[in-house]
Design a protein around this motif. Structure first.
Motif, PDB file in Angstrom:
ATOM      1  N   PRO A 158      16.405  -8.642 -23.837  1.00 22.32           N
ATOM      2  CA  PRO A 158      16.161  -8.772 -22.402  1.00 22.32           C
ATOM      3  C   PRO A 158      15.631 -10.140 -21.996  1.00 22.32           C
ATOM      4  O   PRO A 158      15.858 -10.586 -20.858  1.00 22.32           O
ATOM      5  CB  PRO A 158      15.131  -7.665 -22.115  1.00 22.32           C
ATOM      6  N   THR A 159      14.938 -10.848 -22.908  1.00 24.10           N
ATOM      7  CA  THR A 159      14.433 -12.177 -22.553  1.00 24.10           C
ATOM      8  C   THR A 159      15.534 -13.226 -22.529  1.00 24.10           C
ATOM      9  O   THR A 159      15.320 -14.339 -22.049  1.00 24.10           O
ATOM     10  CB  THR A 159      13.336 -12.625 -23.534  1.00 24.10           C
ATOM     11  N   ASN A 160      16.727 -12.891 -23.036  1.00 24.75           N
ATOM     12  CA  ASN A 160      17.857 -13.820 -22.959  1.00 24.75           C
ATOM     13  C   ASN A 160      18.485 -13.848 -21.575  1.00 24.75           C
ATOM     14  O   ASN A 160      19.264 -14.743 -21.260  1.00 24.75           O
ATOM     15  CB  ASN A 160      18.939 -13.450 -23.985  1.00 24.75           C
ATOM     16  N   GLY A 161      18.190 -12.832 -20.760  1.00 24.74           N
ATOM     17  CA  GLY A 161      18.714 -12.809 -19.406  1.00 24.74           C
ATOM     18  C   GLY A 161      20.150 -12.374 -19.294  1.00 24.74           C
ATOM     19  O   GLY A 161      20.760 -12.505 -18.226  1.00 24.74           O
ATOM     20  N   ASP A 162      20.729 -11.827 -20.372  1.00 23.13           N
ATOM     21  CA  ASP A 162      22.146 -11.456 -20.343  1.00 23.13           C
ATOM     22  C   ASP A 162      22.433 -10.287 -19.411  1.00 23.13           C
ATOM     23  O   ASP A 162      23.564 -10.104 -18.982  1.00 23.13           O
ATOM     24  CB  ASP A 162      22.616 -11.097 -21.759  1.00 23.13           C
TER      25      ASP A 162
ATOM     26  N   HIS B 298      10.887  -9.267 -35.410  1.00 26.46           N
ATOM     27  CA  HIS B 298       9.751 -10.083 -34.992  1.00 26.46           C
ATOM     28  C   HIS B 298       8.604  -9.247 -34.419  1.00 26.46           C
ATOM     29  O   HIS B 298       7.512  -9.774 -34.202  1.00 26.46           O
ATOM     30  CB  HIS B 298      10.194 -11.108 -33.945  1.00 26.46           C
ATOM     31  N   ARG B 299       8.875  -7.990 -34.139  1.00 25.11           N
ATOM     32  CA  ARG B 299       7.859  -7.074 -33.597  1.00 25.11           C
ATOM     33  C   ARG B 299       7.201  -7.624 -32.332  1.00 25.11           C
ATOM     34  O   ARG B 299       6.011  -7.443 -32.099  1.00 25.11           O
ATOM     35  CB  ARG B 299       6.799  -6.764 -34.661  1.00 25.11           C
ATOM     36  N   MET B 300       8.000  -8.253 -31.485  1.00 21.00           N
ATOM     37  CA  MET B 300       7.482  -8.838 -30.250  1.00 21.00           C
ATOM     38  C   MET B 300       7.827  -7.999 -29.023  1.00 21.00           C
ATOM     39  O   MET B 300       7.371  -8.303 -27.924  1.00 21.00           O
ATOM     40  CB  MET B 300       8.025 -10.261 -30.074  1.00 21.00           C
ATOM     41  N   GLN B 301       8.662  -6.967 -29.200  1.00 26.83           N
ATOM     42  CA  GLN B 301       9.058  -6.116 -28.094  1.00 26.83           C
ATOM     43  C   GLN B 301       8.984  -4.656 -28.520  1.00 26.83           C
ATOM     44  O   GLN B 301       9.154  -4.335 -29.693  1.00 26.83           O
ATOM     45  CB  GLN B 301      10.480  -6.454 -27.636  1.00 26.83           C
ATOM     46  N   VAL B 302       8.733  -3.809 -27.539  1.00 26.05           N
ATOM     47  CA  VAL B 302       8.714  -2.371 -27.811  1.00 26.05           C
ATOM     48  C   VAL B 302      10.101  -1.936 -28.288  1.00 26.05           C
ATOM     49  O   VAL B 302      11.116  -2.310 -27.713  1.00 26.05           O
ATOM     50  CB  VAL B 302       8.311  -1.584 -26.545  1.00 26.05           C
TER      51      VAL B 302
END
Length: 372
Positions: free
Chosen positions: A212-216, A80-84
């Motif tokens: 990381p946005t999943n909060g795991d 998705h190219r949304m994170q580094v």
């Protein structure tokens, strides 16, 4: 290798999923021990893989099952190219899929355009992901695409849908199988937990990536920050709270609710099919104004239908026009049918409106009502 209980269970679930779409053992030689190459024209099964624990576990299990059946197994990784560093994550996932023996393995980079969905980043990313999966499945002539949503994902979906909508549809969760733009998708892991997919990755020595946005990776003792995606907050804050409050496996219960509700939804959808065909005329059948998308609803045919069917037909007509409607819009249009006393039209999103004239309700864009 000796298969663990969770691995045996997941193998059974994937075999059941493939059987549901008519993919069975291609030849008796695949029932015998040893490695056997599938025929070049054998059906192709594609796994949608993100590099996370769930999709990597599915890739590993699908590879095992496809080898048993003599069908080909590949993977599509959507970046998705949304994170580094997303390209590195996608590349590592591709390497592991290839090490599992999957072929072909395709990495697709997509652009997530939030303005296209109008419902935020998560929905825009989902739309871009499905578009890429459909494109690759059609290009490769895949028989089916497997999605790695688990029982935990199903429970979270029910909670999210209950907050966003009403009716049995909000309880039915994600469908086990569905078709999109001519491609068949199946979710084999809806009876498999996230704990089990984690164990399967360990069984198969797969290294997964945690978004990381999943909060795991955040300590479970603290609620997730409010700027985290809704699904992540439901997963790590709401579900643990409900589990502690009720003292039981809430995810299992919600997934069971979804299974029952999906049967009711399927029945209602089939009942609405015939009514829709008779009571709704869409723009491709309206000769007076063929270039402008609209729908016409026959009041006399809908008035005597059960509200559950009537509202479903109205909702389907709005969805067919691409209108991002809410339940209140459906009920307002229904009132034009069952409680008509000369009231004005119903204003809808995307500059649409619904207006009644004698025994017909026209749903069209504002400004076109008087034109046609």
């Amino acid at each position: 290798m000796t298969y663990s209980t969770r691995l045996k269970k997941s193998i059974g679930e994937v075999r059941r999923a493939l059987d549901s779409v008519g993919i069975v053992r291609q030849n008796d030689r695949f029932a015998r021990h040893g490695e056997h190459e599938p025929d070049p024209d054998a059906p192709l099964v594609l796994v949608a893989c993100s590099g996370g624990r769930d999709s990597l576990a599915l890739a590993g299990v699908a590879g095992i099952v496809c080898a048993m059946l003599g069908v080909r197994c590949g993977a599509v990784i959507v970046d998705h190219r949304m994170q580094v560093g997303s390209s590195q994550v996608a590349g590592h996932a591709a390497d592991q899929c290839e090490a599992l023996g999957l072929m072909p393995v395709v990495v697709c980079a997509v652009n997530v355009d939030e303005s296209r969905s109008g419902r935020g980043t998560e929905d825009a990313a989902r739309a871009a992901r499905y578009e890429a999966l459909v494109e690759q499945a059609l290009r490769l002539d895949a028989a089916v695409v497997l999605l790695a949503h688990t029982r935990d994902d199903q429970a979270e979906t029910v909670l999210i849908d209950m907050a966003r909508s009403a009716g049995v549809d909000s309880l039915s969760g994600m469908p086990y199988s569905f078709q999109r733009d001519g491609v068949r998708f199946v979710r084999p892991f809806l009876n498999v937990t996230r704990e089990e997919t984690t164990g399967i990755c360990r069984d198969l020595q797969l290294q997964w990536w945690d978004d990381p946005t999943n909060g795991d990776v955040i300590q479970a003792s603290e609620p997730l920050p409010s700027d985290y995606p809704l699904r992540s907050r439901v997963r790590h804050t709401l579900v643990p709270y409900l589990t502690e409050f009720f003292g039981g496996d809430v995810s299992a219960h919600l997934a069971s609710v979804a299974s029952v509700a999906s049967q009711d939804k399927d029945y209602l959808e089939k009942a609405a099919d015939g009514v829709y065909a008779q009571a709704v005329v869409t723009s491709d059948r309206v000769s007076s104004c063929p270039s402008k998308p609209e729908a016409r609803l026959a009041v006399d045919l809908l008035r005597n239908e059960h509200p559950a069917i009537r509202c479903r037909v109205i909702a389907r007509a709005l969805a067919g026009l691409g209108i991002p409607f809410a339940f209140r819009h459906v009920k307002a249009i229904e009132s034009l049918i069952v409680d008509w006393h000369g009231q004005g039209g119903v204003q809808l999103p995307s500059q649409y409106s619904a207006n009644r004239q004698r025994h017909v309700i026209r749903v069209c864009q504002n400004g076109t009502y008087a034109d046609c």
